[in-house]
Design a protein around this motif. Structure first.
Motif, PDB file in Angstrom:
ATOM      1  N   GLY A  24      32.245  47.493  43.487  1.00 13.20           N
ATOM      2  CA  GLY A  24      33.553  48.138  43.422  1.00 13.20           C
ATOM      3  C   GLY A  24      34.492  47.306  42.564  1.00 13.20           C
ATOM      4  O   GLY A  24      34.107  46.821  41.509  1.00 13.20           O
ATOM      5  N   PRO A  25      35.728  47.101  43.020  1.00 10.32           N
ATOM      6  CA  PRO A  25      36.683  46.335  42.223  1.00 10.32           C
ATOM      7  C   PRO A  25      36.514  44.822  42.366  1.00 10.32           C
ATOM      8  O   PRO A  25      37.169  44.060  41.673  1.00 10.32           O
ATOM      9  N   ALA A  26      35.635  44.368  43.243  1.00 11.31           N
ATOM     10  CA  ALA A  26      35.496  42.936  43.522  1.00 11.31           C
ATOM     11  C   ALA A  26      34.416  42.297  42.658  1.00 11.31           C
ATOM     12  O   ALA A  26      33.347  42.860  42.466  1.00 11.31           O
ATOM     13  N   VAL A  27      34.718  41.102  42.166  1.00  6.42           N
ATOM     14  CA  VAL A  27      33.752  40.288  41.438  1.00  6.42           C
ATOM     15  C   VAL A  27      33.504  39.043  42.278  1.00  6.42           C
ATOM     16  O   VAL A  27      34.442  38.379  42.717  1.00  6.42           O
ATOM     17  N   PHE A  28      32.231  38.744  42.499  1.00  2.62           N
ATOM     18  CA  PHE A  28      31.837  37.599  43.310  1.00  2.62           C
ATOM     19  C   PHE A  28      31.191  36.568  42.398  1.00  2.62           C
ATOM     20  O   PHE A  28      30.465  36.926  41.469  1.00  2.62           O
ATOM     21  N   ILE A  49      30.579  31.018  47.873  1.00  4.58           N
ATOM     22  CA  ILE A  49      30.808  32.306  47.235  1.00  4.58           C
ATOM     23  C   ILE A  49      32.311  32.516  47.137  1.00  4.58           C
ATOM     24  O   ILE A  49      33.034  32.354  48.122  1.00  4.58           O
ATOM     25  N   GLU A  50      32.756  32.862  45.944  1.00  4.11           N
ATOM     26  CA  GLU A  50      34.166  33.205  45.721  1.00  4.11           C
ATOM     27  C   GLU A  50      34.253  34.685  45.395  1.00  4.11           C
ATOM     28  O   GLU A  50      33.320  35.269  44.838  1.00  4.11           O
ATOM     29  N   CYS A  51      35.381  35.281  45.753  1.00  6.19           N
ATOM     30  CA  CYS A  51      35.639  36.687  45.461  1.00  6.19           C
ATOM     31  C   CYS A  51      36.961  36.809  44.730  1.00  6.19           C
ATOM     32  O   CYS A  51      37.934  36.143  45.087  1.00  6.19           O
ATOM     33  N   ASN A  52      36.984  37.653  43.714  1.00  9.72           N
ATOM     34  CA  ASN A  52      38.232  38.012  43.046  1.00  9.72           C
ATOM     35  C   ASN A  52      38.324  39.526  43.068  1.00  9.72           C
ATOM     36  O   ASN A  52      37.564  40.219  42.400  1.00  9.72           O
ATOM     37  N   ASP A  53      39.246  40.019  43.877  1.00 17.30           N
ATOM     38  CA  ASP A  53      39.463  41.460  43.971  1.00 17.30           C
ATOM     39  C   ASP A  53      40.766  41.863  43.301  1.00 17.30           C
ATOM     40  O   ASP A  53      41.341  42.893  43.604  1.00 17.30           O
ATOM     41  N   GLY A  54      41.219  41.019  42.370  1.00 16.87           N
ATOM     42  CA  GLY A  54      42.448  41.283  41.643  1.00 16.87           C
ATOM     43  C   GLY A  54      43.586  40.365  42.039  1.00 16.87           C
ATOM     44  O   GLY A  54      44.599  40.287  41.358  1.00 16.87           O
ATOM     45  N   ALA A  55      43.426  39.647  43.133  1.00 22.40           N
ATOM     46  CA  ALA A  55      44.473  38.733  43.611  1.00 22.40           C
ATOM     47  C   ALA A  55      44.134  37.281  43.282  1.00 22.40           C
ATOM     48  O   ALA A  55      44.776  36.377  43.790  1.00 22.40           O
ATOM     49  N   GLY A  56      43.134  37.064  42.451  1.00 24.59           N
ATOM     50  CA  GLY A  56      42.712  35.714  42.099  1.00 24.59           C
ATOM     51  C   GLY A  56      41.513  35.292  42.920  1.00 24.59           C
ATOM     52  O   GLY A  56      41.296  35.783  44.027  1.00 24.59           O
TER      53      GLY A  56
END
Length: 100
Positions: A24-28, A49-56
């Motif tokens: 979806g909109p999240a990049v891991f 694991i890091e996630c960026n869902d648009g908020a950094g």
């Protein structure tokens, strides 16, 4: 800033970056944790694991590479329905990292 741009500053040789995956909109992003980032030099390999869902980008999980790892999920990710999928993708990157 796009999710991809947030991870663009990552240095695979310095930060232990193994690769990215998307849902979806999240990049891991998956990183192998070294002693300089809190990993134990004599212990089993540890991963973040890091996630960026648009908020950094932010850390959402840590786990060690053992037969029965118990991942430590952060915040709202505890018990999220995506967790098994995320771990599956992370293990696939450990087996075949993008940074080789």
């Amino acid at each position: 800033m796009t999710a991809e741009a947030a991870f663009a500053e990552t240095d695979p040789d310095r930060d232990g970056w193994l690769g990215d995956f998307r849902r979806g909109p999240a990049v891991f992003a998956l990183f192998q944790v070294g002693p300089e980032s809190g990993g134990h030099p004599l212990g089993p390999p540890e991963y973040r694991i890091e996630c960026n869902d648009g908020a950094g980008p932010r850390e959402i999980c840590r786990f060690v590479d053992e037969p029965d790892p118990v991942p430590e999920w952060r915040g709202a990710w505890r018990g999220d329905e995506w967790c098994p999928w995320i771990l599956g993708r992370a293990h696939a990157l450990i087996a075949r990292p993008e940074n080789t």
